[in-house]
Motif scaffolding. Sequence first.
Motif, PDB file in Angstrom:
ATOM      1  N   ASP A 109     -39.165 -49.211 -49.131  1.00  0.00           N
ATOM      2  CA  ASP A 109     -38.702 -49.914 -47.932  1.00  0.00           C
ATOM      3  C   ASP A 109     -39.100 -49.174 -46.657  1.00  0.00           C
ATOM      4  N   HIS A 110     -39.110 -47.836 -46.702  1.00  0.00           N
ATOM      5  CA  HIS A 110     -39.509 -47.090 -45.506  1.00  0.00           C
ATOM      6  C   HIS A 110     -40.721 -46.184 -45.753  1.00  0.00           C
ATOM      7  N   ASN A 111     -41.416 -46.423 -46.894  1.00  0.00           N
ATOM      8  CA  ASN A 111     -42.665 -45.689 -47.183  1.00  0.00           C
ATOM      9  C   ASN A 111     -43.678 -46.650 -47.808  1.00  0.00           C
ATOM     10  N   GLU A 112     -44.083 -47.670 -47.055  1.00  0.00           N
ATOM     11  CA  GLU A 112     -44.921 -48.743 -47.624  1.00  0.00           C
ATOM     12  C   GLU A 112     -46.291 -48.250 -48.073  1.00  0.00           C
ATOM     13  N   ASN A 113     -46.720 -47.111 -47.567  1.00  0.00           N
ATOM     14  CA  ASN A 113     -48.019 -46.564 -47.985  1.00  0.00           C
ATOM     15  C   ASN A 113     -48.028 -46.135 -49.449  1.00  0.00           C
ATOM     16  N   TYR A 114     -46.834 -46.056 -50.043  1.00  0.00           N
ATOM     17  CA  TYR A 114     -46.728 -45.626 -51.436  1.00  0.00           C
ATOM     18  C   TYR A 114     -46.695 -46.807 -52.409  1.00  0.00           C
ATOM     19  N   LEU A 115     -47.139 -47.972 -51.968  1.00  0.00           N
ATOM     20  CA  LEU A 115     -47.089 -49.170 -52.816  1.00  0.00           C
ATOM     21  C   LEU A 115     -47.793 -48.951 -54.152  1.00  0.00           C
ATOM     22  N   ASN A 116     -49.029 -48.444 -54.123  1.00  0.00           N
ATOM     23  CA  ASN A 116     -49.777 -48.254 -55.369  1.00  0.00           C
ATOM     24  C   ASN A 116     -49.141 -47.189 -56.255  1.00  0.00           C
ATOM     25  N   THR A 117     -48.530 -46.180 -55.639  1.00  0.00           N
ATOM     26  CA  THR A 117     -47.832 -45.149 -56.413  1.00  0.00           C
ATOM     27  C   THR A 117     -46.653 -45.766 -57.155  1.00  0.00           C
ATOM     28  N   ILE A 118     -45.885 -46.607 -56.460  1.00  0.00           N
ATOM     29  CA  ILE A 118     -44.731 -47.267 -57.085  1.00  0.00           C
ATOM     30  C   ILE A 118     -45.195 -48.192 -58.208  1.00  0.00           C
ATOM     31  N   LYS A 119     -46.294 -48.905 -57.985  1.00  0.00           N
ATOM     32  CA  LYS A 119     -46.837 -49.763 -59.047  1.00  0.00           C
ATOM     33  C   LYS A 119     -47.195 -48.931 -60.277  1.00  0.00           C
TER      34      LYS A 119
END
Length: 591
Positions: free
Chosen positions: A183-193
């Motif tokens: 929610d406050h670190n959108e640059n980590y989208l691929n990491t979360i995936k």
Amino acid sequence: MKIRIFLLITLVSNIFIHAQSNNFALAENYFRNNEFEKATQIYKELVNKSPYNTTYLKRLISCYQETDQFKIATDLLNTKIKQRPSLTFLNVIIGYNYERQQQTDLAEKFYKKAIKSISKKSGYGGTIANLFKGYNKLDLAIEAYKKASESNKNLHYEFQIAQIHGEKGDFALMFDEYINFLDHNENYLNTIKSFTAKYITDDSENENNILFKKTLLRKSASNPKNIWNDLLSWLFITQKEYGKALIQNKALYQRDNDKLIKIYDLGEIAFENKDYETAKKCFDFTIEKSNYAEDKFSAILMNLKIAIATNAENIETEFQNVFKEFGVNRNTFSIQVAYADYLTFEKNEPEEAKKVLEKALSFSENRYQKANVKLKLADVLVYQNTFNKALIYFSQVQSQFKNHELGQKARYKVAQTSYFKGDFKWAKAQLKVLKGSTSQLIANDAADLFLIISDNQPKDSLPSGLASYAKADLLAYQNKNDEAMNLLDGVISEFKGQPIEDEALFKKAELFTKKKKFDEAILAYAKILEIDQKGILADDVYYNVAELYNNELNNPEKAKEYYQKIIFDYPSSIYLVDARKKFRKLRGDTI
């Protein structure tokens, strides 16, 4: 002079760091091999040189504990914290030292002291939490991370907390924390995936898939953002629910027109997985909305491929309409190549296809386009049994693009053509290299053909039927299906009881399916099971028969019977998840 002194200091510093690193590696080796006394001596030296390095100190204390020297450990820790009371993380190590002595009340006292200290020294929150995690005190680690975040709004430990919840098996809480972090670190989208992918599958009924979807839907409802639609689309693609993924991608496009490429990409994924309805919706949407000619022509080409794959009427007219509207020029280059393929393999007009390709070659703008024309021209030559000339073209592309997917594709074509003409030794040599291809599709095709040749290659000059089977395979490639069937019948009759028999029956079943003779296909599949119910083709047979009953013969009860066979008898089959999903859907489960 100053420069010399600086260089000397740097050199000494580097030597010191290198020596410490080597000593630590040696100590770790002793520690892992339970040689604690040897490890202790080295760790003592390291702690003396770096008194408050938590890694060294923690290891030294562990050595004392493993050798029952608790008093020495206690004295050392008490000395450290008296010298530097501000280093509150030492309370965790002290607490664990008491816990190792089964003094749990004292241990809890120091654990609480460490956590309480975070309110004043939030910067130590991560260190304290990591110490707790290292001691497998996972709940206390979570408490420490949360305390640090509460004390300092600039600290965000949701990612670390999520990982701990995952270790504990609390997947709902894990997903919550991952989403909160994003929610406050959108640059980590691929990491979360990447991390989420470890816990979900392509089965939409998997418990973790359901939990993750619910988490996303809740977050999307309370705080709408593009990133939630992106994650939902990714989840649906993982579950092969491409229609649902399209809905999410359209929502993304409404907020950001640059997201149109995601809809096109989804169309390609749906096409590869034979969801032609969703694929066409994606490409139609791209054609309607795109402002770029290249994207429009790519989508038009894909729609033509869908028409061919689904045996649509008036395909020739569709091609001609495209050329009439947009011309035969560099813009329609890829459509011209596809048209040549259609002329050859669907209309049996290879000479006309050659003319189309020769004209397309004049519009090619780079070596990649030229290579694609050469590959297609060689395909046409194979169709015409002109193998040697075809091999020249394939080999040219292979040598020109050695480390590129085009080169790997050309190498596979060399192997396949050699197999068609009966040169099995050379074909195997090429296929052996390709089994490690970076393209999964090429690697899989290469592995399949390699096994067919290996399992059926003639031994001791005795015929095995492979040569006849390869000729039948070539006829099938050329869409001469009746001739291929006749040749396969000869293989089945002449080589009964040999390994090639079930391969010939399987190929025959595929050709019956292609000709829409579904009952005959099922009979051919049944004969394979009569030969060997546990053979390597058995799960392929059960799945293909289930698909025929489900999609072509409108017999859900029989389809369920065959899907269920895979579920219970072939738990390691690549079809297991798909079979389970389709079985439950036919049974009427709520999905």
